[in-house]
Design a protein around this motif. Structure first.
Motif, PDB file in Angstrom:
ATOM      1  N   LEU A   3       1.062  -1.148   0.106  1.00 52.49           N
ATOM      2  CA  LEU A   3      -0.032  -0.072  -0.174  1.00 52.49           C
ATOM      3  C   LEU A   3       0.793   1.201   0.232  1.00 52.49           C
ATOM      4  CD1 LEU A   3      -2.732   1.416   0.368  1.00 52.49           C
ATOM      5  CD2 LEU A   3      -2.416   0.944   2.865  1.00 52.49           C
ATOM      6  N   GLU A   4       0.902   1.929  -0.858  1.00 50.30           N
ATOM      7  CA  GLU A   4       1.550   3.244  -1.174  1.00 50.30           C
ATOM      8  C   GLU A   4       1.019   4.251  -0.053  1.00 50.30           C
ATOM      9  OE1 GLU A   4       4.313   3.112  -2.596  1.00 50.30           O
ATOM     10  OE2 GLU A   4       4.004   1.426  -3.481  1.00 50.30           O
ATOM     11  N   SER A   5       1.683   4.829   0.941  1.00 52.41           N
ATOM     12  CA  SER A   5       1.065   5.524   1.894  1.00 52.41           C
ATOM     13  C   SER A   5       2.246   6.722   2.342  1.00 52.41           C
ATOM     14  CB  SER A   5       0.629   4.713   2.981  1.00 52.41           C
ATOM     15  OG  SER A   5       2.040   4.319   3.739  1.00 52.41           O
ATOM     16  N   SER A  26      -2.613  -7.110   4.159  1.00 50.09           N
ATOM     17  CA  SER A  26      -3.208  -8.427   3.614  1.00 50.09           C
ATOM     18  C   SER A  26      -4.400  -7.736   2.612  1.00 50.09           C
ATOM     19  CB  SER A  26      -3.916  -9.341   4.870  1.00 50.09           C
ATOM     20  OG  SER A  26      -4.999  -8.597   5.210  1.00 50.09           O
ATOM     21  N   GLU A  27      -4.685  -9.037   1.859  1.00 51.85           N
ATOM     22  CA  GLU A  27      -5.895  -8.357   0.815  1.00 51.85           C
ATOM     23  C   GLU A  27      -7.139  -8.244   1.401  1.00 51.85           C
ATOM     24  OE1 GLU A  27      -5.786 -10.896  -2.535  1.00 51.85           O
ATOM     25  OE2 GLU A  27      -3.962 -11.095  -2.868  1.00 51.85           O
ATOM     26  N   SER A  28      -7.318  -8.523   2.734  1.00 50.48           N
ATOM     27  CA  SER A  28      -8.572  -8.306   3.369  1.00 50.48           C
ATOM     28  C   SER A  28      -8.544  -7.064   4.035  1.00 50.48           C
ATOM     29  CB  SER A  28      -8.909  -9.517   4.558  1.00 50.48           C
ATOM     30  OG  SER A  28      -7.834  -9.581   5.307  1.00 50.48           O
ATOM     31  N   THR A  38      -3.320  -6.220  11.031  1.00 48.43           N
ATOM     32  CA  THR A  38      -1.727  -5.990  11.108  1.00 48.43           C
ATOM     33  C   THR A  38      -1.498  -5.145   9.854  1.00 48.43           C
ATOM     34  OG1 THR A  38      -1.371  -8.355  10.183  1.00 48.43           O
ATOM     35  CG2 THR A  38      -1.500  -7.975  12.751  1.00 48.43           C
ATOM     36  N   ILE A  39      -0.223  -4.441   9.904  1.00 43.44           N
ATOM     37  CA  ILE A  39       0.393  -3.892   8.972  1.00 43.44           C
ATOM     38  C   ILE A  39       1.994  -4.029   9.064  1.00 43.44           C
ATOM     39  CG2 ILE A  39       1.139  -1.484   7.854  1.00 43.44           C
ATOM     40  CD1 ILE A  39      -1.726  -0.468   8.729  1.00 43.44           C
TER      41      ILE A  39
END
Length: 217
Positions: A3-5, A26-28, A38-39
């Motif tokens: 994820l670009e953040s 995760s995709e969810s 979680t990240i």
């Protein structure tokens, strides 16, 4: 999934830092309540974000389409602490009064949220795998929120993000290869971008040219 953040963090002496990062989720993650999920943050060991997370184990991960912020944060510090505070506000203030935008110089918070973003995720580091060139920090989302709705897909915005990533790789990728990528991305900006995307892309192109000039004067 990466994820670009934009990640905000603070040091143990409450100095704010704002930097782009591509955490793994995760995709969810995009579905349902993010809290408790979680990240995986992967800051480079030489970065200010890494130092801050090692000290405080707190950060806020943001989803935003603000291409000016992505561009400027990719090439260096956004300014002094007074300038950085113009981009953010304390989480406690956001929860207390979402319409209040002027943090006091005495404000102290573990979490600083971008004033302009789509979503934000306040995280705590649960474990650290510390190795070169970048650490892996497993984080848990403890709070999250929405500032404004998602704008929508725009190819020029993503072209600026790709250019911002290239700006951080000038010490790794040959100039000819980067310039070829920039020419390809320029077409997308010209065809689908607005004034903000054009200005951000031009800023990054100039910054990249200067970085290669500094490498080989």
């Amino acid at each position: 999934m990466i994820l670009e953040s934009i990640v905000t963090s603070t040091s143990s002496d409450k100095q704010i830092n704002i930097a782009p990062m591509g955490p793994i989720v995760s995709e969810s993650f995009a579905h349902g309540d993010a809290e408790g999920q979680t990240i995986l943050l992967r800051p480079f060991n030489s970065s200010r974000t890494y130092q801050n997370l090692m000290q405080t184990r707190r950060a806020v991960v943001h989803v935003t389409d603000n291409v000016d912020l992505f561009a400027r944060a990719a090439v260096g510090p956004l300014g002094d602490q007074a300038t950085l505070r113009q981009w953010v506000r304390p989480l406690e203030q956001l929860q207390r009064d979402p319409l209040q935008f002027d943090p006091s110089p005495t404000d102290s918070s573990a979490y600083w949220v971008l004033r302009d973003c789509h979503r934000w995720f306040a995280v705590e580091v649960e474990s650290i795998d510390d190795h070169d060139p970048r650490a892996e920090m497993q984080c848990r989302v403890v709070q999250s929120g929405i500032v404004r709705p998602f704008f929508g897909f725009n190819r020029a915005k993503y072209a600026v993000i790709e250019a911002a990533i290239l700006a951080t790789r000038t010490h790794l990728i040959a100039q000819e290869e980067v310039e070829a990528d920039l020419r390809r991305l320029q077409i997308l900006v010209d065809k689908t971008g607005g004034a903000a995307e054009t200005a951000a892309f031009q800023f990054l192109s100039q910054a990249i040219s200067q970085r290669y000039a500094d490498i080989d004067p």
